[in-house]
Design a protein around this motif. Structure first.
Motif, short mmCIF file in Angstrom:
data_model
loop_
_atom_site.label_atom_id
_atom_site.label_comp_id
_atom_site.label_asym_id
_atom_site.label_seq_id
_atom_site.Cartn_x
_atom_site.Cartn_y
_atom_site.Cartn_z
N GLU A 10 -66.60 108.24 -29.25
CA GLU A 10 -67.39 107.35 -28.40
C GLU A 10 -67.04 105.89 -28.69
O GLU A 10 -66.92 105.07 -27.78
CB GLU A 10 -68.88 107.57 -28.61
N GLY A 11 -66.90 105.56 -29.97
CA GLY A 11 -66.51 104.20 -30.35
C GLY A 11 -65.13 103.86 -29.80
O GLY A 11 -64.93 102.79 -29.22
N ILE A 12 -64.18 104.77 -29.97
CA ILE A 12 -62.82 104.55 -29.47
C ILE A 12 -62.87 104.35 -27.95
O ILE A 12 -62.24 103.45 -27.41
CB ILE A 12 -61.90 105.72 -29.85
N ASN A 13 -63.63 105.19 -27.25
CA ASN A 13 -63.74 105.05 -25.79
C ASN A 13 -64.41 103.74 -25.39
O ASN A 13 -64.16 103.22 -24.31
CB ASN A 13 -64.46 106.24 -25.19
N ASP A 14 -65.27 103.19 -26.27
CA ASP A 14 -65.90 101.88 -26.02
C ASP A 14 -64.98 100.72 -26.43
O ASP A 14 -65.34 99.56 -26.26
CB ASP A 14 -67.22 101.76 -26.79
N GLY A 15 -63.82 101.06 -27.02
CA GLY A 15 -62.87 100.04 -27.43
C GLY A 15 -63.16 99.41 -28.78
O GLY A 15 -62.64 98.34 -29.08
N VAL A 16 -63.99 100.06 -29.60
CA VAL A 16 -64.30 99.53 -30.93
C VAL A 16 -64.07 100.60 -32.00
O VAL A 16 -64.10 101.80 -31.72
CB VAL A 16 -65.76 99.02 -31.03
N CYS A 41 -75.86 113.25 -48.53
CA CYS A 41 -76.84 112.85 -47.53
C CYS A 41 -76.31 113.14 -46.12
O CYS A 41 -75.12 113.02 -45.85
CB CYS A 41 -77.13 111.35 -47.68
N ARG A 42 -77.21 113.50 -45.21
CA ARG A 42 -76.82 113.78 -43.82
C ARG A 42 -77.00 112.58 -42.90
O ARG A 42 -76.58 112.62 -41.76
CB ARG A 42 -77.65 114.94 -43.27
N GLU A 43 -77.60 111.52 -43.40
CA GLU A 43 -77.86 110.35 -42.56
C GLU A 43 -76.78 109.29 -42.76
O GLU A 43 -76.56 108.84 -43.87
CB GLU A 43 -79.24 109.78 -42.87
N VAL A 44 -76.14 108.92 -41.66
CA VAL A 44 -75.13 107.87 -41.70
C VAL A 44 -75.44 106.83 -40.65
O VAL A 44 -76.13 107.09 -39.67
CB VAL A 44 -73.70 108.43 -41.48
N THR A 45 -74.90 105.64 -40.89
CA THR A 45 -74.96 104.56 -39.92
C THR A 45 -73.53 104.30 -39.47
O THR A 45 -72.62 104.21 -40.30
CB THR A 45 -75.53 103.29 -40.58
N TRP A 46 -73.33 104.21 -38.16
CA TRP A 46 -72.00 103.94 -37.63
C TRP A 46 -71.82 102.43 -37.53
O TRP A 46 -72.54 101.75 -36.81
CB TRP A 46 -71.81 104.63 -36.29
N VAL A 47 -70.86 101.90 -38.29
CA VAL A 47 -70.67 100.46 -38.44
C VAL A 47 -69.36 100.02 -37.78
O VAL A 47 -68.30 100.61 -38.04
CB VAL A 47 -70.65 100.09 -39.94
N ASN A 48 -69.44 98.98 -36.96
CA ASN A 48 -68.24 98.40 -36.37
C ASN A 48 -67.51 97.65 -37.49
O ASN A 48 -68.08 96.77 -38.12
CB ASN A 48 -68.64 97.44 -35.25
N VAL A 49 -66.24 98.02 -37.73
CA VAL A 49 -65.49 97.41 -38.83
C VAL A 49 -64.55 96.29 -38.39
O VAL A 49 -63.71 95.83 -39.16
CB VAL A 49 -64.71 98.47 -39.65
N GLY A 50 -64.72 95.83 -37.17
CA GLY A 50 -63.90 94.71 -36.70
C GLY A 50 -62.51 95.14 -36.30
O GLY A 50 -62.25 96.31 -36.01
#
Length: 127
Positions: A10-16, A41-50
């Motif tokens: 989804e990130g790749i398709n959004d261009g990030v 842990c099962r909880e992650v945050t998806w972070v834009n890495v620039g």
């Protein structure tokens, strides 16, 4: 397809470029997986890495083992460490340039359209 892979795409398709980071221990979990590789842990945050990174290693593909229509050899692929997540290594193609990369070299990367769909490509700042 796993949820983790779906979110990456989804990130790749959004261009990030977004990478999963554990919500408990802050470990980057690349390649995407359902559990943190450090604490479980099962909880992650998806972070834009620039869009900036450094070349970790690279290779020139002269003869493809499994040729892809439209991707002509020779081409260069590299593992790029994003500046925002320096312990992560993401495979990318080299955008057209007249010289091979240098390990440790600063590069910029972006999502590009290729003959096989969207992919990550990096470019050298001095080209």
């Amino acid at each position: 397809m796993s949820d983790a892979l779906r979110k990456w795409l989804e990130g790749i398709n959004d261009g990030v470029v977004r990478l999963p980071r554990c919500s408990r221990c802050d470990t980057w979990n690349w390649y995407p997986r359902p559990l943190c590789r450090r604490c479980g842990c099962r909880e992650v945050t998806w972070v834009n890495v620039g869009k900036a990174g450094r070349v970790h290693t690279w290779t020139e593909v002269v003869r493809a083992v499994d040729p892809v229509d439209g991707l002509r050899t020779p081409y260069i692929t590299a593992l790029i460490a994003p500046l925002a997540a320096p312990e992560v290594r993401i495979p990318m193609l080299l955008d057209a340039c007249g010289r091979p990369p240098v390990i440790g070299e600063a590069v910029l990367f972006e999502v590009v359209e290729t003959v096989v769909g969207r992919a990550l490509a990096f470019s050298q700042q001095a080209c």
